[in-house]
Write a protein that holds these residues in place. Structure first.
Motif, mmCIF file in Angstrom:
data_model
loop_
_atom_site.group_PDB
_atom_site.id
_atom_site.type_symbol
_atom_site.label_atom_id
_atom_site.label_comp_id
_atom_site.label_asym_id
_atom_site.label_seq_id
_atom_site.Cartn_x
_atom_site.Cartn_y
_atom_site.Cartn_z
ATOM 1 N N LEU A 137 66.656 13.716 27.527
ATOM 2 C CA LEU A 137 65.716 13.987 26.495
ATOM 3 C C LEU A 137 65.834 15.180 25.873
ATOM 4 O O LEU A 137 66.162 16.241 26.408
ATOM 5 C CB LEU A 137 64.224 14.202 27.235
ATOM 6 N N HIS A 138 65.994 15.042 24.454
ATOM 7 C CA HIS A 138 66.299 16.022 23.493
ATOM 8 C C HIS A 138 64.791 16.820 22.857
ATOM 9 O O HIS A 138 64.041 15.822 22.352
ATOM 10 C CB HIS A 138 67.269 15.605 22.320
ATOM 11 N N ILE A 139 64.965 17.873 23.408
ATOM 12 C CA ILE A 139 63.506 18.780 22.794
ATOM 13 C C ILE A 139 63.972 19.919 21.866
ATOM 14 O O ILE A 139 64.801 20.461 22.128
ATOM 15 C CB ILE A 139 62.937 19.128 24.292
ATOM 16 N N LEU A 140 62.986 19.786 21.210
ATOM 17 C CA LEU A 140 63.081 20.977 19.967
ATOM 18 C C LEU A 140 61.598 21.838 20.372
ATOM 19 O O LEU A 140 60.548 21.304 20.139
ATOM 20 C CB LEU A 140 62.840 20.553 18.688
ATOM 21 N N LEU A 141 61.764 23.031 20.622
ATOM 22 C CA LEU A 141 60.575 24.101 20.448
ATOM 23 C C LEU A 141 60.327 24.637 19.575
ATOM 24 O O LEU A 141 61.215 25.515 18.853
ATOM 25 C CB LEU A 141 60.913 24.918 21.614
ATOM 26 N N ALA A 142 59.506 24.336 18.439
ATOM 27 C CA ALA A 142 59.076 25.278 17.207
ATOM 28 C C ALA A 142 58.102 26.033 17.391
ATOM 29 O O ALA A 142 56.876 25.894 17.649
ATOM 30 C CB ALA A 142 58.967 23.949 16.045
ATOM 31 N N GLU A 143 58.428 27.165 17.510
ATOM 32 C CA GLU A 143 57.545 28.403 17.992
ATOM 33 C C GLU A 143 58.094 29.960 17.251
ATOM 34 O O GLU A 143 59.497 30.119 17.495
ATOM 35 C CB GLU A 143 57.423 28.582 19.498
ATOM 36 N N ASP A 144 57.220 30.586 16.629
ATOM 37 C CA ASP A 144 57.713 31.768 16.029
ATOM 38 C C ASP A 144 57.558 32.815 17.005
ATOM 39 O O ASP A 144 58.473 33.855 16.493
ATOM 40 C CB ASP A 144 56.884 31.942 14.686
ATOM 41 N N ASN A 145 56.818 32.926 18.021
ATOM 42 C CA ASN A 145 56.678 34.022 18.690
ATOM 43 C C ASN A 145 58.034 34.173 19.915
ATOM 44 O O ASN A 145 57.706 33.076 20.856
ATOM 45 C CB ASN A 145 55.171 33.934 19.397
ATOM 46 N N VAL A 146 58.497 35.315 19.980
ATOM 47 C CA VAL A 146 59.697 35.272 20.769
ATOM 48 C C VAL A 146 59.041 35.289 22.459
ATOM 49 O O VAL A 146 59.769 34.413 23.224
ATOM 50 C CB VAL A 146 60.423 36.443 20.653
ATOM 51 N N VAL A 147 58.145 35.698 22.670
ATOM 52 C CA VAL A 147 57.449 35.859 24.131
ATOM 53 C C VAL A 147 57.158 34.301 24.355
ATOM 54 O O VAL A 147 57.634 33.715 25.544
ATOM 55 C CB VAL A 147 56.370 36.659 24.177
ATOM 56 N N ASN A 148 56.529 33.795 23.660
ATOM 57 C CA ASN A 148 55.792 32.234 23.584
ATOM 58 C C ASN A 148 57.306 31.408 23.928
ATOM 59 O O ASN A 148 57.362 30.317 24.533
ATOM 60 C CB ASN A 148 55.005 31.741 22.571
ATOM 61 N N GLN A 149 58.275 31.832 23.174
ATOM 62 C CA GLN A 149 59.627 30.806 23.315
ATOM 63 C C GLN A 149 60.177 30.981 24.632
ATOM 64 O O GLN A 149 60.749 30.096 25.455
ATOM 65 C CB GLN A 149 60.404 31.218 22.294
ATOM 66 N N LYS A 150 60.584 32.195 25.094
ATOM 67 C CA LYS A 150 60.778 32.359 26.439
ATOM 68 C C LYS A 150 59.999 31.732 27.667
ATOM 69 O O LYS A 150 60.441 31.228 28.537
ATOM 70 C CB LYS A 150 60.985 33.913 26.744
ATOM 71 N N VAL A 151 58.549 31.917 27.508
ATOM 72 C CA VAL A 151 57.706 31.305 28.240
ATOM 73 C C VAL A 151 57.878 29.654 28.278
ATOM 74 O O VAL A 151 58.198 29.134 29.490
ATOM 75 C CB VAL A 151 56.311 31.477 28.051
ATOM 76 N N ALA A 152 58.019 29.271 26.982
ATOM 77 C CA ALA A 152 58.075 27.659 27.118
ATOM 78 C C ALA A 152 59.395 27.183 27.647
ATOM 79 O O ALA A 152 59.580 26.132 28.498
ATOM 80 C CB ALA A 152 57.918 27.200 25.853
ATOM 81 N N GLN A 153 60.521 28.101 27.480
ATOM 82 C CA GLN A 153 61.768 27.682 27.960
ATOM 83 C C GLN A 153 62.008 27.726 29.485
ATOM 84 O O GLN A 153 62.538 26.979 29.926
ATOM 85 C CB GLN A 153 63.024 28.548 27.073
ATOM 86 N N GLN A 154 61.264 28.828 29.846
ATOM 87 C CA GLN A 154 61.322 28.878 31.457
ATOM 88 C C GLN A 154 60.530 27.906 32.308
ATOM 89 O O GLN A 154 60.958 27.193 33.117
ATOM 90 C CB GLN A 154 60.708 30.450 31.866
ATOM 91 N N ILE A 155 59.441 27.344 31.583
ATOM 92 C CA ILE A 155 58.571 26.215 32.035
ATOM 93 C C ILE A 155 59.529 25.136 31.924
ATOM 94 O O ILE A 155 59.534 24.243 32.947
ATOM 95 C CB ILE A 155 57.261 26.059 31.319
ATOM 96 N N LEU A 156 60.046 24.810 30.902
ATOM 97 C CA LEU A 156 60.935 23.323 30.820
ATOM 98 C C LEU A 156 61.938 23.552 31.577
ATOM 99 O O LEU A 156 62.402 22.466 32.148
ATOM 100 C CB LEU A 156 61.302 23.474 29.136
ATOM 101 N N GLY A 157 62.443 24.758 31.604
ATOM 102 C CA GLY A 157 63.919 24.855 32.621
ATOM 103 C C GLY A 157 63.462 24.747 33.941
ATOM 104 O O GLY A 157 64.201 23.698 34.954
ATOM 105 N N ARG A 158 62.251 25.078 34.551
ATOM 106 C CA ARG A 158 61.803 24.845 35.716
ATOM 107 C C ARG A 158 61.592 23.194 35.988
ATOM 108 O O ARG A 158 61.740 22.398 37.207
ATOM 109 C CB ARG A 158 60.405 25.430 36.111
#
Length: 81
Positions: free
Chosen positions: A1-22
């Protein structure tokens, strides 16, 4: 699955990436809607997690541009965040 996260807030980017990683996924990042549209010109994505309020081009404008320009067989699923 190829996912693109379009988010300008760095904190939200990290949170979303951690959730996706889990969940066993990785996502490419776009810091605004314009970057998201440009990323789709380079490669196809199955899913876009799209922030609605971003600089340059907001998520609604980016979604409209994606729907207008990509052929039906290349249309990703877009989820507003």
């Amino acid at each position: 699955l190829h996912i693109l996260l379009a988010e300008d807030n760095v904190v939200n980017q990290k949170v979303a990436q951690q959730i996706l990683g889990r969940l066993g996924y990785a996502a490419d990042l776009a810091a605004n809607g314009l970057e998201a549209v440009t990323a789709l010109e380079r490669q196809p994505y199955d899913l876009i997690l799209m922030d609605v309020q971003m600089p340059e081009m907001d998520g609604l404008q980016a979604t409209a541009a994606i729907r207008r320009t990509l052929p039906a067989e290349r249309q990703p699923t877009i989820i507003a965040m």
